[in-house]
Design an enzyme around this catalytic site. Sequence first.
Site, mmCIF file in Angstrom:
data_model
loop_
_atom_site.group_PDB
_atom_site.id
_atom_site.type_symbol
_atom_site.label_atom_id
_atom_site.label_comp_id
_atom_site.label_asym_id
_atom_site.label_seq_id
_atom_site.Cartn_x
_atom_site.Cartn_y
_atom_site.Cartn_z
ATOM 1 N N HIS A 100 -9.473 3.072 -0.228
ATOM 2 C CA HIS A 100 -8.061 2.734 -0.240
ATOM 3 C C HIS A 100 -7.747 2.025 -1.558
ATOM 4 O O HIS A 100 -8.045 0.843 -1.711
ATOM 5 C CB HIS A 100 -7.729 1.842 0.955
ATOM 6 C CG HIS A 100 -6.261 1.658 1.174
ATOM 7 N ND1 HIS A 100 -5.325 1.885 0.192
ATOM 8 C CD2 HIS A 100 -5.555 1.277 2.266
ATOM 9 C CE1 HIS A 100 -4.109 1.654 0.665
ATOM 10 N NE2 HIS A 100 -4.223 1.280 1.927
ATOM 11 N N CYS B 257 0.799 -1.227 0.000
ATOM 12 C CA CYS B 257 0.000 0.000 0.000
ATOM 13 C C CYS B 257 0.832 1.277 0.000
ATOM 14 O O CYS B 257 0.278 2.376 0.008
ATOM 15 C CB CYS B 257 -0.982 -0.038 1.162
ATOM 16 S SG CYS B 257 -2.074 -1.464 1.009
ATOM 17 N N HIS C 102 -1.677 9.069 4.826
ATOM 18 C CA HIS C 102 -2.089 7.706 4.449
ATOM 19 C C HIS C 102 -3.557 7.557 4.853
ATOM 20 O O HIS C 102 -4.353 7.067 4.085
ATOM 21 C CB HIS C 102 -1.189 6.687 5.149
ATOM 22 C CG HIS C 102 -1.357 5.293 4.642
ATOM 23 N ND1 HIS C 102 -1.137 4.958 3.325
ATOM 24 C CD2 HIS C 102 -1.725 4.135 5.262
ATOM 25 C CE1 HIS C 102 -1.371 3.653 3.159
ATOM 26 N NE2 HIS C 102 -1.725 3.143 4.323
#
Lengths: 378, 408
Positions: free
Chosen positions: B333, B167, B298
């Site tokens: 995400h 990620c 994030h």
Amino acid sequence: MTAQAALADRDGTRTAELVLSKWFVVSPYGVGNDPFADGVLSGRSAISGVDRSQFDVPYELVGLVPDFSAAKYLGNKGTRLMDRLTALAVTAAGGLVDQCREDLVADPERAALVLGTGWASVQSIMDTTRDSLTGDKPYHVDPAKFPNTVMNKAAGQSAIWHTIKGPNTTISGDWLTALLTLSYAARLVRGGHCDRALCGVAEEYSAQRAWLEWHAGRAGGDGMSALGEGSAFFLLESAADAERSGRTPLVRLLATRFTAFGAHGDAGAALRDCVRAALRQAGVGPEQVRVVAPASAGAAPVENDVLTEEFGASAPEWIRSRHLIGDASAASAGFQIAAVLAAAGRRPLGRDEAAVVTTIGRDGMTGCLVLGGCGGSS
Amino acid sequence: MDDARRKVVITGLGIVSSIGIGAKEFSEGLRSGRSGVKPITSFETEGYAHANGCEITDFTAGDWVVGTDPSTMGRTSQFAAAAARMAVGDAGLPFDELRGRRCLVSVGTTDGESRDLDQLAVDQLRDGPEHLDELLARRSPASRLATSIVRELALTDVEPVTIPTACAAGNYAIGHGIDAIRAGDADVVLAGGVDALCRKTYAGFYRLGAMAPEVCQPFDRHRKGILVGEGAGILLMESLESALARGARIYAEVLGYGLNCDALSPVHPDQNTLARCMELALHNAGVKPEDIDFISAHGTGTRANDMTEVGAIRQAFAGTPPPTVSIKSMLGHAMGAASALGAAACALAITEGFIPPTINHRETDPECDVDCVPNEVRYAEVNVVQNNSLAFGGNNAVTVLGRCEAGG
């Protein structure tokens, strides 16, 4: 540090000569460099028959790391859920760590770990998808094994196991993977992000990988019908850093280049362009190339023709390893590089000599790595 | 010009996202606080109590992928090829000129060709492993994400690398591009990240209890987790010298980046190491904490991430930290694409003078107390921006972008 000092620092790193100073392989010959060097240089095959009770696969032959398990090489603690890919990588990285431990302990943040791999553990990935399809609920997957399905698991776990806190990167690029991994790691060092990089590749043998390679027609298509596995790690650092730590540089990293030929292009012409560009960049003439380590993979006749044309059939030392250990997919060029280091271990490359590692990938790409000797003039 | 350190600039953006395809649509989406949330249709969701995600439903590969047959690619490669072509077009760089330059294609991902691997698992369960589809097997390796771009654009002098560092992968890929241009190893870099929604990752995050039932609410007291997203963000990067020579429009300069690894846990982030990563990035970029106008966090919307990340920001930024926003509130995400879309958002914010909002925000959690620019865009001059990312494996990557003072 002032801005000027920082720039000077970076510039110094950027122009420094980078070398491979240590290496470690876990290969179908076993764990360690000596069995690999002995096997490859004597031309002994490490390929054996597939044990169908262990792997339900369509292949007859396999290049398996013999008697390998995570528990055997890493102990029982922390390995119960570790998949084979991660265990191979952690073990090979460990073999390299043993050869540079003091530097890692002194400054774990200044060491990078860069790991090349293919699908990662496609067995772990597709097993989890299967569990989602067959369980009572689609989320009835094993939460403890879920991290194994993330492609950077082997790199992250290697860093955890060996406490390596610098950049931690996973690279993927088919048969070119090892060359791309070195290329990436060299930029990390030159860019000042670390002082040294533990730079490796890893590939596991699994039924799932075997079936995918089989159906893709990629492993069997050239008559080379054994898949291999293992992991190879190299320590990349500046010559000055290696010498400061008492390590004698083995080879200099002079150039990596890549050229595409696309779906209908000419692989031979692309490889020729690639090799010539790499030599130009390395400042090496074809007559200086003493060792040639081709992939001898899918487009082997083409690769062979091009390299023979560029370097001559007889003068250089040709080292082929793929027919001895199998197609190690993303790890394959790592074993080609290891084979060059094995040869250079027997007869060091002189300062004016070079080795060339090439590959023609299955996906329209060619790659070439040029390594220079570190010894005196030959 | 300072030869010791070439300046690296972004001159083209290729965006495939759930709030808009193309830089203009994406920017409008960010400024209007558009939400990409909808019920997931990419895979069968029966058996889940909830299954919302930020899926892309208006993407037709053939509209964007013209150099190659889209059916030779999985969904992820289609996103990558589309975004790369878009980035080159947006940069105003003629394709034949591009082909004459030395290129690096650097693409981050979490799951690679995950949709194909999902399908192969379904087929294998039904028909047995001896009957898998040849085309699916051939196009399933993650390395195809980078080489699909090479084929789509018919590049030849090119280094195509896929970086599957989960990620944080988009920032890793961009960082690699920065170093390649600074070193003079590449004239043009196409760098970013890409992922597609997949069954495996949904099941895993759901099982871990990380999945929000309806919406993603970063930094909110009532946040319940992530929503999965998908898409691609590809940046065209070149040296400032090259951009000026061809009179290109410059979005922003990529000032630098930092990487490090917790080396502690495969899944739990570590505050100290993340704070250190921010320091490394700022140092590499040659800026100070007080120069940062906002942080693109994030900001996944899980309890653990947001607390750890805000803790790390407070550690790296003495005093009040700058506004800290999460575009995952809008995009979900997008995994390996997330930080690449974040970098693209930062570039647009600098160019157009705005700070994107954190939507779905009701009440800031006192335990992660930041100015998250709740719900409404904030128009402001933006000069320097920090773009955070974290990944499983303890992998942290932070990029820093700034206004390009040499004009453009």
